[in-house]
Motif scaffolding. Sequence first.
Motif, mmCIF file in Angstrom:
data_model
loop_
_atom_site.group_PDB
_atom_site.id
_atom_site.type_symbol
_atom_site.label_atom_id
_atom_site.label_comp_id
_atom_site.label_asym_id
_atom_site.label_seq_id
_atom_site.Cartn_x
_atom_site.Cartn_y
_atom_site.Cartn_z
ATOM 1 N N GLN A 1 37.719 53.028 43.512
ATOM 2 C CA GLN A 1 36.908 51.964 42.911
ATOM 3 C C GLN A 1 35.911 52.514 41.904
ATOM 4 O O GLN A 1 35.746 51.966 40.806
ATOM 5 C CB GLN A 1 36.189 51.178 44.005
ATOM 6 N N GLN B 1 37.724 53.570 38.779
ATOM 7 C CA GLN B 1 38.097 52.430 37.951
ATOM 8 C C GLN B 1 36.889 51.893 37.176
ATOM 9 O O GLN B 1 36.991 51.550 35.990
ATOM 10 C CB GLN B 1 38.676 51.308 38.834
ATOM 11 N N MET C 1 36.549 51.806 33.174
ATOM 12 C CA MET C 1 36.269 50.550 32.470
ATOM 13 C C MET C 1 35.111 50.736 31.498
ATOM 14 O O MET C 1 35.137 50.233 30.368
ATOM 15 C CB MET C 1 35.938 49.445 33.476
ATOM 16 N N THR D 1 30.580 44.368 36.898
ATOM 17 C CA THR D 1 31.312 45.210 37.835
ATOM 18 C C THR D 1 30.538 46.479 38.149
ATOM 19 O O THR D 1 30.428 46.908 39.303
ATOM 20 C CB THR D 1 32.689 45.561 37.251
ATOM 21 N N ASP E 1 46.430 42.715 41.835
ATOM 22 C CA ASP E 1 45.063 43.199 41.602
ATOM 23 C C ASP E 1 45.066 44.572 40.952
ATOM 24 O O ASP E 1 44.255 44.852 40.044
ATOM 25 C CB ASP E 1 44.296 43.255 42.924
ATOM 26 N N ILE F 1 43.390 45.593 37.344
ATOM 27 C CA ILE F 1 42.402 46.671 37.195
ATOM 28 C C ILE F 1 42.886 47.690 36.176
ATOM 29 O O ILE F 1 42.109 48.195 35.353
ATOM 30 C CB ILE F 1 42.119 47.328 38.558
ATOM 31 N N SER G 1 42.173 46.526 32.803
ATOM 32 C CA SER G 1 40.759 46.590 32.410
ATOM 33 C C SER G 1 40.358 47.940 31.875
ATOM 34 O O SER G 1 39.334 48.065 31.205
ATOM 35 C CB SER G 1 39.877 46.237 33.606
ATOM 36 N N SER H 1 47.007 52.149 40.759
ATOM 37 C CA SER H 1 45.601 52.442 40.445
ATOM 38 C C SER H 1 45.407 53.920 40.132
ATOM 39 O O SER H 1 44.737 54.277 39.150
ATOM 40 C CB SER H 1 44.710 52.026 41.618
#
Length: 418
Positions: free
Chosen positions: A265, A268, A272, A291, A316, A320, A323, A347
Amino acid sequence: MTSLLQTMGSALWYVLCLCSFALVIGQLYCLLRAVRDGRRRGARLLAAGNLLPGFCVFILLMDCAHTRNATAEVQYRAFQQTLFATPWLMIAALETASAALLIWQLWQGARYRRAHLTPTAIRETVSLLPEGLSVSRTDGTVLLSNLKINDICRELTGAVLSDANRFWEQIETLGKEQDGQYLVKLPQRNAVWMFTKRRLSAEEGEVDRIRATDVTERYRILEALEEKNAHLQDIQRRMKAVAERSGDMFVAQEEANARVALHNQLGQVLLMGLQCIEHPERTDAQVVWLTTQQMNAFLLGEAGAPAQEKTDPVRDAIAIAGSIGVSVELRGEPGQPLRRLLAQAISECAANAVKHAQGDKLTVTAAERQFTVVNNGRPPKGPIAESGGLLALRRETEAAGGTMEIGYDPAFSLTVAL
């Protein structure tokens, strides 16, 4: 009719001299401005043609003044005496006509500069740029520098920019290097500037361009992120200490899962942010800000964990990846047992494609109990050492009774099968 010589020494004669002197200055300005603005040949010839008679009238008036102090032995030629006998009204009429032509030329010059991009306009624009800019030869001779970079050079070295090579050596000494760029703090301005140097090709040969950009706000954001990162590292050390003191395998497993989630997370969110900085036109900055704010608040204990909705993990993961600038092409439909592993693989591969391979697309070929992920980035130089997200994915796959293979020749590929 009163001749020029007869008016010598009177107020009228001084008025004629003063007007002639002012006209010569104005005509010379028009000629020089026409040359500097790069105007056509006709405009330059007209300016020179107006300057020549005006200069001759001025010389005539000055020569006429010389007769006042001349001795009797001084003999003037016939054409000089003829010029001295010229009626003053003719000189006044010539000056009036020249003045009218001068005013017309000044008006035309102003119109030309409003409608055309002249070298003077370019030089003035460069001088007023908020960024510092200089162009110099490879030996350091400065060809062009604006006001901002001269102010910065004066603050760093105590003198204006005269040797670009010495100035860059000063930047390298005082600055902090980041990917060929240097961050320099200017104490007097309480600001941080980023300096870049690039060699360009020009008609006269190679030149060096130095550019200075004010990055004070971005630097403050980086400092704030470093402080938060130190806080996170402190939290990590505490978690590690708790794990070492605890012999409970359940706690150790939960910590490993938390680290994997934190790694994925947070990675990511950072990617971003990078995508927003490098490609702001393709990124919703408000989404990135919200975010990041939510993630920081959660990591620092300033907010509770976000509510988890029951959604498709693969969908999802694809969102992501998009993004951070990575598109995903899904060929086939994976079986239900594979969907959680596929989401984790998308991911991780999207993040690695941006960080290591400079790629922007993943191609996923999925079946009931197997899937393969490849990217369009640069191929690896050798076998890939598994760590972080890839190592966590292998453990998840083996715990589910499957196998994972990573290929690197001729391109990166990741295959998971149950």
